[in-house]
Design an enzyme around this catalytic site. Structure first.
Site, PDB file in Angstrom:
ATOM      1  N   GLY A 134      -5.321  21.891 -27.074  1.00 40.14           N
ATOM      2  CA  GLY A 134      -4.058  21.973 -27.810  1.00 40.14           C
ATOM      3  C   GLY A 134      -3.013  20.994 -27.287  1.00 40.14           C
ATOM      4  N   GLU A 192     -12.633  22.261 -26.329  1.00 34.85           N
ATOM      5  CA  GLU A 192     -12.756  23.609 -26.913  1.00 34.85           C
ATOM      6  C   GLU A 192     -14.193  24.117 -26.975  1.00 34.85           C
ATOM      7  OE1 GLU A 192     -10.716  21.284 -28.062  1.00 34.85           O
ATOM      8  OE2 GLU A 192      -8.781  22.185 -28.609  1.00 34.85           O
ATOM      9  N   ALA A 211      -4.149  25.199 -25.172  1.00 37.59           N
ATOM     10  CA  ALA A 211      -3.648  26.528 -25.491  1.00 37.59           C
ATOM     11  C   ALA A 211      -3.827  27.386 -24.239  1.00 37.59           C
ATOM     12  CB  ALA A 211      -4.450  27.119 -26.637  1.00 37.59           C
ATOM     13  N   GLU A 230      -3.757  17.818 -29.033  1.00 41.63           N
ATOM     14  CA  GLU A 230      -3.394  18.008 -30.445  1.00 41.63           C
ATOM     15  C   GLU A 230      -1.869  17.945 -30.637  1.00 41.63           C
ATOM     16  OE1 GLU A 230      -5.927  21.592 -30.321  1.00 41.63           O
ATOM     17  OE2 GLU A 230      -6.697  20.888 -32.250  1.00 41.63           O
TER      18      GLU A 230
HETATM   19  N1  CO8 Z   1      -4.645  28.081 -20.154  1.00 46.01           N
HETATM   20  C1  CO8 Z   1      -4.210  28.927 -19.197  1.00 46.01           C
HETATM   21  N2  CO8 Z   1      -4.129  28.586 -17.897  1.00 46.01           N
HETATM   22  C2  CO8 Z   1      -4.504  27.345 -17.556  1.00 46.01           C
HETATM   23  C3  CO8 Z   1      -4.957  26.412 -18.506  1.00 46.01           C
HETATM   24  C4  CO8 Z   1      -5.026  26.826 -19.866  1.00 46.01           C
HETATM   25  N3  CO8 Z   1      -5.403  26.004 -20.838  1.00 46.01           N
HETATM   26  N4  CO8 Z   1      -5.268  25.272 -17.879  1.00 46.01           N
HETATM   27  C5  CO8 Z   1      -5.004  25.461 -16.568  1.00 46.01           C
HETATM   28  N5  CO8 Z   1      -4.531  26.710 -16.369  1.00 46.01           N
HETATM   29  C6  CO8 Z   1      -4.127  27.336 -15.106  1.00 46.01           C
HETATM   30  C7  CO8 Z   1      -5.333  27.699 -14.270  1.00 46.01           C
HETATM   31  O1  CO8 Z   1      -5.846  28.945 -14.668  1.00 46.01           O
HETATM   32  C8  CO8 Z   1      -4.724  27.735 -12.883  1.00 46.01           C
HETATM   33  O2  CO8 Z   1      -4.008  28.947 -12.733  1.00 46.01           O
HETATM   34  P1  CO8 Z   1      -4.186  29.831 -11.377  1.00 46.01           P
HETATM   35  O3  CO8 Z   1      -3.642  28.922 -10.295  1.00 46.01           O
HETATM   36  O4  CO8 Z   1      -3.322  31.020 -11.645  1.00 46.01           O
HETATM   37  O5  CO8 Z   1      -5.607  30.107 -11.240  1.00 46.01           O
HETATM   38  C9  CO8 Z   1      -3.691  26.616 -12.941  1.00 46.01           C
HETATM   39  O6  CO8 Z   1      -3.428  26.386 -14.329  1.00 46.01           O
HETATM   40  C10 CO8 Z   1      -4.177  25.315 -12.338  1.00 46.01           C
HETATM   41  O7  CO8 Z   1      -5.424  24.982 -12.943  1.00 46.01           O
HETATM   42  P2  CO8 Z   1      -6.770  24.721 -12.116  1.00 46.01           P
HETATM   43  O8  CO8 Z   1      -6.758  25.477 -10.830  1.00 46.01           O
HETATM   44  O9  CO8 Z   1      -7.914  24.949 -13.028  1.00 46.01           O
HETATM   45  O10 CO8 Z   1      -6.586  23.174 -11.784  1.00 46.01           O
HETATM   46  P3  CO8 Z   1      -7.743  22.092 -11.566  1.00 46.01           P
HETATM   47  O11 CO8 Z   1      -7.071  20.883 -11.047  1.00 46.01           O
HETATM   48  O12 CO8 Z   1      -8.873  22.679 -10.804  1.00 46.01           O
HETATM   49  O13 CO8 Z   1      -8.297  21.800 -13.058  1.00 46.01           O
HETATM   50  C11 CO8 Z   1      -8.107  21.381 -15.433  1.00 46.01           C
HETATM   51  C12 CO8 Z   1      -7.453  21.260 -14.028  1.00 46.01           C
HETATM   52  C13 CO8 Z   1      -9.360  20.505 -15.481  1.00 46.01           C
HETATM   53  C14 CO8 Z   1      -7.090  20.912 -16.444  1.00 46.01           C
HETATM   54  C15 CO8 Z   1      -8.504  22.859 -15.652  1.00 46.01           C
HETATM   55  O14 CO8 Z   1      -7.371  23.672 -15.402  1.00 46.01           O
HETATM   56  C16 CO8 Z   1      -8.968  23.156 -17.043  1.00 46.01           C
HETATM   57  O15 CO8 Z   1     -10.098  22.839 -17.388  1.00 46.01           O
HETATM   58  N6  CO8 Z   1      -8.100  23.787 -17.877  1.00 46.01           N
HETATM   59  C17 CO8 Z   1      -8.462  24.209 -19.204  1.00 46.01           C
HETATM   60  C18 CO8 Z   1      -8.516  23.046 -20.153  1.00 46.01           C
HETATM   61  C19 CO8 Z   1      -8.990  23.501 -21.509  1.00 46.01           C
HETATM   62  O16 CO8 Z   1     -10.107  23.961 -21.684  1.00 46.01           O
HETATM   63  N7  CO8 Z   1      -8.106  23.388 -22.502  1.00 46.01           N
HETATM   64  C20 CO8 Z   1      -8.432  23.755 -23.867  1.00 46.01           C
HETATM   65  C21 CO8 Z   1      -7.982  25.162 -24.103  1.00 46.01           C
HETATM   66  S1  CO8 Z   1      -8.478  25.755 -25.705  1.00 46.01           S
HETATM   67  C22 CO8 Z   1      -7.371  25.052 -26.763  1.00 46.01           C
HETATM   68  O17 CO8 Z   1      -6.523  24.296 -26.394  1.00 46.01           O
HETATM   69  C23 CO8 Z   1      -7.519  25.468 -28.189  1.00 46.01           C
HETATM   70  C24 CO8 Z   1      -6.567  24.665 -29.105  1.00 46.01           C
HETATM   71  C25 CO8 Z   1      -6.237  25.452 -30.348  1.00 46.01           C
HETATM   72  C26 CO8 Z   1      -4.930  26.150 -30.173  1.00 46.01           C
HETATM   73  C27 CO8 Z   1      -4.370  26.712 -31.431  1.00 46.01           C
HETATM   74  C28 CO8 Z   1      -2.910  27.122 -31.260  1.00 46.01           C
HETATM   75  C29 CO8 Z   1      -2.084  26.195 -30.422  1.00 46.01           C
END
Ligand code: CO8
Length: 266
Positions: A116, A139, A71, A119
């Site tokens: 998400g 999460e 998400a 999922e």
């Molecule tokens: N949301 C928003 N932006 C994101 C997300 C995300 N989930 N993941 C990555 N991005 C963005 C980063 O902020 C970054 O943006 P910017 O360049 O502007 O700073 C860009 O994408 C690239 O990401 P990174 O620089 O972090 O790239 P890395 O290679 O260092 O890391 C990862 C990659 C490991 C994937 C890292 O980005 C990460 O940990 N992302 C988050 C993963 C996460 O925690 N996902 C779970 C989110 S919560 C969720 O999904 C709840 C589900 C329920 C939803 C209900 C309705 C659908």
């Protein structure tokens, strides 16, 4: 093949009766903003409205790094509890639209499938992935829980104990481990072979009686998690429904007459 835009972040390419749905928001690793979720909902509802004109769907992410990294965390930041529920509800509507489509949907994962994103992949019929992909429900690292079906579909896919381990730790696993626990059913060296492999499977499915595939999907989706008798009641009814179709009469007759069947998709 034709391409149709559904908002800036989701596009649909058509190749005959195959649809390729691509989430294209690479700057945020294809994170599911409300706009992306609404666009996905519209796409799957319109594919459903096409009925038997759609025989299979590939769902993938653009940009080469992610299927979907979850998400959109920024969009979750300021939500009230009620708005949190609403965002979860929207995700569930997308999952229901995918599961409600009678044609099979294959999640083609090339890169991160997290939160998400995993999922969303679990709402598809099955997951194919490139070797370099990774999977997880992170999460709890954010103080959240899976909100888009992870607590329900992940244990069905991998068993309760493995789902608990993945959800409580938030740990990421690679494709090889995901295959070994049955989360991913087939892996490929690169994106090109991934998409070709998924197309080949949908072609194989597409040669069969479409109503039978649709009825089987309905029972497989709806029976999951039900008690045995209630689940087998669904199978009984759907088995009976198969007898209402031309393709069932044709398939059985062709076998008896020792010839190839000629299915019409009805
Ligand atoms: N949301 C928003 N932006 C994101 C997300 C995300 N989930 N993941 C990555 N991005 C963005 C980063 O902020 C970054 O943006 P910017 O360049 O502007 O700073 C860009 O994408 C690239 O990401 P990174 O620089 O972090 O790239 P890395 O290679 O260092 O890391 C990862 C990659 C490991 C994937 C890292 O980005 C990460 O940990 N992302 C988050 C993963 C996460 O925690 N996902 C779970 C989110 S919560 C969720 O999904 C709840 C589900 C329920 C939803 C209900 C309705 C659908």
């Amino acid at each position: 093949p034709s391409t149709q835009e559904n908002g800036p972040d989701v596009r649909v390419e058509r190749d005959g009766r195959l649809a390729i749905v691509t989430i294209d928001r690479p700057k945020a690793l294809n994170a599911l903003s409300p706009d992306v979720l609404s666009a996905l909902l519209a796409v799957f509802e319109s594919l459903a409205a096409e009925g038997s004109a759609v025989r299979g769907v590939l769902l993938t992410g653009a940009g080469g790094r992610a299927f979907v990294a979850g998400a959109d965390i920024r969009a979750l930041a300021g939500l009230t509890p009620e708005q949190g529920e609403d965002s979860s509800r929207l995700g569930h509507r997308v999952a229901a639209a995918i599961e409600g489509l009678s044609a099979p949907v294959i999640a083609c994962v090339d890169g991160f499938a997290l939160g998400g994103g995993l999922e969303l992949a679990l709402a598809c019929d099955f997951i194919y992935a490139t070797d370099a992909s990774s999977f997880g429900q992170p999460e709890v690292h954010l103080g959240l829980i899976p909100g888009f079906g992870g607590t329900v579909r992940l244990p069905r896919a991998v068993g309760l104990a493995r789902a608990k381990e993945l959800i409580y730790t938030g740990r990421r696993i690679d494709t090889a481990e995901a295959v070994s626990i049955g989360l991913v059913v087939r892996s490929f060296p690169d994106r090109e072979s991934l998409l070709a492999g998924a197309r080949a499977t949908l072609d194989e499915v597409g040669a069969n009686a479409a109503p039978a595939v649709g009825l089987a999907k309905r029972v497989l989706v709806d029976a999951a998690g039900r008690r045995t008798e209630s689940a087998t009641d669904l199978e009984i009814a759907a088995f009976g429904d198969a007898f209402r179709t031309h393709d069932m009469r044709e398939g059985v007759a062709a076998f008896v007459e020792k010839r190839d069947p000629s299915f019409m998709g009805a």
